[in-house]
Design an enzyme around this catalytic site. Structure first.
Site, mmCIF file in Angstrom:
data_model
loop_
_atom_site.group_PDB
_atom_site.id
_atom_site.type_symbol
_atom_site.label_atom_id
_atom_site.label_comp_id
_atom_site.label_asym_id
_atom_site.label_seq_id
_atom_site.Cartn_x
_atom_site.Cartn_y
_atom_site.Cartn_z
ATOM 1 N N GLY A 1 0.760 -1.240 0.000
ATOM 2 C CA GLY A 1 0.000 0.000 0.000
ATOM 3 C C GLY A 1 0.786 1.282 0.000
ATOM 4 O O GLY A 1 0.559 2.153 0.836
ATOM 5 N N SER B 1 -1.257 6.949 2.915
ATOM 6 C CA SER B 1 -0.959 8.177 3.645
ATOM 7 C C SER B 1 -2.240 8.832 4.140
ATOM 8 O O SER B 1 -2.296 9.363 5.258
ATOM 9 C CB SER B 1 -0.180 9.149 2.752
ATOM 10 O OG SER B 1 1.071 8.629 2.391
ATOM 11 N N ASP C 1 -6.002 15.167 -5.574
ATOM 12 C CA ASP C 1 -5.250 14.244 -6.433
ATOM 13 C C ASP C 1 -5.998 14.108 -7.756
ATOM 14 O O ASP C 1 -7.228 14.006 -7.769
ATOM 15 C CB ASP C 1 -5.151 12.874 -5.745
ATOM 16 C CG ASP C 1 -4.070 11.977 -6.350
ATOM 17 O OD1 ASP C 1 -3.844 12.062 -7.582
ATOM 18 O OD2 ASP C 1 -3.478 11.184 -5.604
ATOM 19 N N GLY D 1 -2.143 8.900 -11.479
ATOM 20 C CA GLY D 1 -0.852 8.302 -11.178
ATOM 21 C C GLY D 1 0.299 9.277 -11.368
ATOM 22 O O GLY D 1 0.224 10.184 -12.198
ATOM 23 N N SER E 1 -3.600 19.876 -8.707
ATOM 24 C CA SER E 1 -3.327 20.642 -7.498
ATOM 25 C C SER E 1 -3.377 22.153 -7.702
ATOM 26 O O SER E 1 -4.046 22.854 -6.926
ATOM 27 C CB SER E 1 -1.964 20.221 -6.932
ATOM 28 O OG SER E 1 -1.605 20.999 -5.822
ATOM 29 N N ASP F 1 3.018 15.877 -1.042
ATOM 30 C CA ASP F 1 3.620 14.603 -1.446
ATOM 31 C C ASP F 1 3.183 14.321 -2.872
ATOM 32 O O ASP F 1 2.447 13.382 -3.147
ATOM 33 C CB ASP F 1 3.176 13.479 -0.506
ATOM 34 C CG ASP F 1 3.883 12.160 -0.807
ATOM 35 O OD1 ASP F 1 4.954 12.202 -1.429
ATOM 36 O OD2 ASP F 1 3.351 11.102 -0.422
ATOM 37 N N HIS G 1 7.613 15.091 -8.507
ATOM 38 C CA HIS G 1 8.980 15.403 -8.104
ATOM 39 C C HIS G 1 9.730 16.230 -9.137
ATOM 40 O O HIS G 1 10.960 16.336 -9.070
ATOM 41 C CB HIS G 1 9.743 14.113 -7.802
ATOM 42 C CG HIS G 1 9.296 13.453 -6.533
ATOM 43 N ND1 HIS G 1 9.846 12.277 -6.080
ATOM 44 C CD2 HIS G 1 8.368 13.813 -5.623
ATOM 45 C CE1 HIS G 1 9.258 11.931 -4.946
ATOM 46 N NE2 HIS G 1 8.361 12.853 -4.653
ATOM 47 N N HIS H 1 7.238 15.773 1.940
ATOM 48 C CA HIS H 1 7.774 14.413 1.852
ATOM 49 C C HIS H 1 8.836 14.320 0.762
ATOM 50 O O HIS H 1 8.874 15.135 -0.164
ATOM 51 C CB HIS H 1 6.630 13.435 1.546
ATOM 52 C CG HIS H 1 6.997 12.002 1.754
ATOM 53 N ND1 HIS H 1 6.677 11.008 0.862
ATOM 54 C CD2 HIS H 1 7.680 11.390 2.758
ATOM 55 C CE1 HIS H 1 7.121 9.851 1.314
ATOM 56 N NE2 HIS H 1 7.740 10.052 2.452
ATOM 57 N N ASP H 2 9.706 13.318 0.876
ATOM 58 C CA ASP H 2 10.745 13.037 -0.112
ATOM 59 C C ASP H 2 11.768 14.161 -0.214
ATOM 60 O O ASP H 2 12.174 14.558 -1.313
ATOM 61 C CB ASP H 2 10.136 12.741 -1.487
ATOM 62 C CG ASP H 2 9.322 11.469 -1.497
ATOM 63 O OD1 ASP H 2 9.652 10.555 -0.725
ATOM 64 O OD2 ASP H 2 8.339 11.377 -2.264
#
Length: 283
Positions: free
Chosen positions: A115, A121, A140, A144, A193, A210, A213, A238-239
């Site tokens: 998951g 999250s 979202d 993907g 977004s 999140d 990138h 995040h990341d």
């Protein structure tokens, strides 16, 4: 496995059958590629050594809370007769530890990533929102991220809409919320977004970034949503990888931008997760 136990009264389920169920969010990342393993039951454990508590045939689930020596952990699990290991990414780790992947390959234990998208999250955030008596809002497009597209490492064909021919994680996301009993505590907004941010006016107590990138996506998320963080509210990114060898640099640059603005002060660091608090105006 100290003692031999009678097989459970229910039929065994082939591991391959579980992997074929896309809504379960399972992806094998190590161990025999064509395993004939069968699962008799599922066991969750955060013990440093689960050996004494396994009966054989388990899909052992763990988030690695006490994982210190992956090789010993896997060797002991195999000795106890575990059928496979399912490793949950977050809240302890950002990714499955490389040492665990190597150990499962070495000892022939199927390793499943559990998951990492389609709502995990959100479950953690929504559970906290429920406890606080507030609502979690997700944004979202559900098509993907880059690495989930066809030909990339994290592509899952079961999440492709057969009519549109594109990724569609929304049905799996909704099933995940339903199974967790959190549907009443999450408002899912479907869209890009920056578009949603332009329409949003309500101050937010916590914003969790999140997303994509690339610099375009990371800066778009920051510029769209950081202004919505209320005074004293939290901006969570995040990341964030200071070393380029560990991951993409766009979230790291956004993190540095937020600190340089004087509007945010860092209050917590956990692996690649950075928590900042609004302490001034602007972004």
């Amino acid at each position: 496995m100290a003692e031999t136990t009678a097989p459970p009264p229910t039929p065994a389920v082939p591991l391959a059958a579980l992997l074929a169920q896309g809504e379960l969010g399972l992806r094998q990342i190590a161990g025999p590629e064509r395993s004939d393993a069968v699962v008799h039951w599922v066991h969750t454990s955060e013990m440093a050594d689960p050996y004494p508590y396994l009966l054989g045939g388990e899909l052992l689930l763990s988030a690695g809370v006490l994982l210190e020596d992956p090789d010993t952990y896997v060797a002991r699990s195999v000795a106890a007769g575990a059928a496979a290991l399912g490793f949950g990414v977050t809240p302890v780790y950002d990714t499955v530890p490389a040492g665990l992947v190597e150990a499962c390959d070495r000892h022939g234990l199927p390793l499943l990533e559990v998951g990492t998208y389609c709502g995990r999250s959100t479950i953690l955030l929504a559970d906290a929102a429920r406890a606080a008596g507030v609502t979690a809002v997700t944004v979202d497009h559900h098509r993907g991220s880059e690495e989930q597209q066809e030909g990339w490492e994290y592509h899952d064909p079961s999440l492709v809409d057969p009519e549109a021919g594109r990724m569609d994680t929304l049905p799996s996301f909704r099933r995940t919320l339903h199974r967790a009993g959190l549907e009443d505590h999450v408002v899912a907004v479907v869209g890009r977004s920056p578009q949603i941010a332009r329409l949003w006016q309500t101050p937010l107590g916590l914003v969790f970034i999140d997303g994509g990138h690339t610099d375009e996506h990371a800066n778009g998320d920051y510029e769209g949503w950081a202004p919505r963080v209320a005074d004293g509210g939290l901006l969570v990114i995040h990341d964030v990888f200071p070393d380029p060898a560990d991951g993409g640099q766009a979230p790291y640059r956004v993190h540095r931008r937020a600190l340089a603005s004087g509007a945010f002060t860092e209050v917590s660091v956990t692996d690649s997760l950075r928590v900042l608090r609004r302490t001034g105006p602007g972004i």
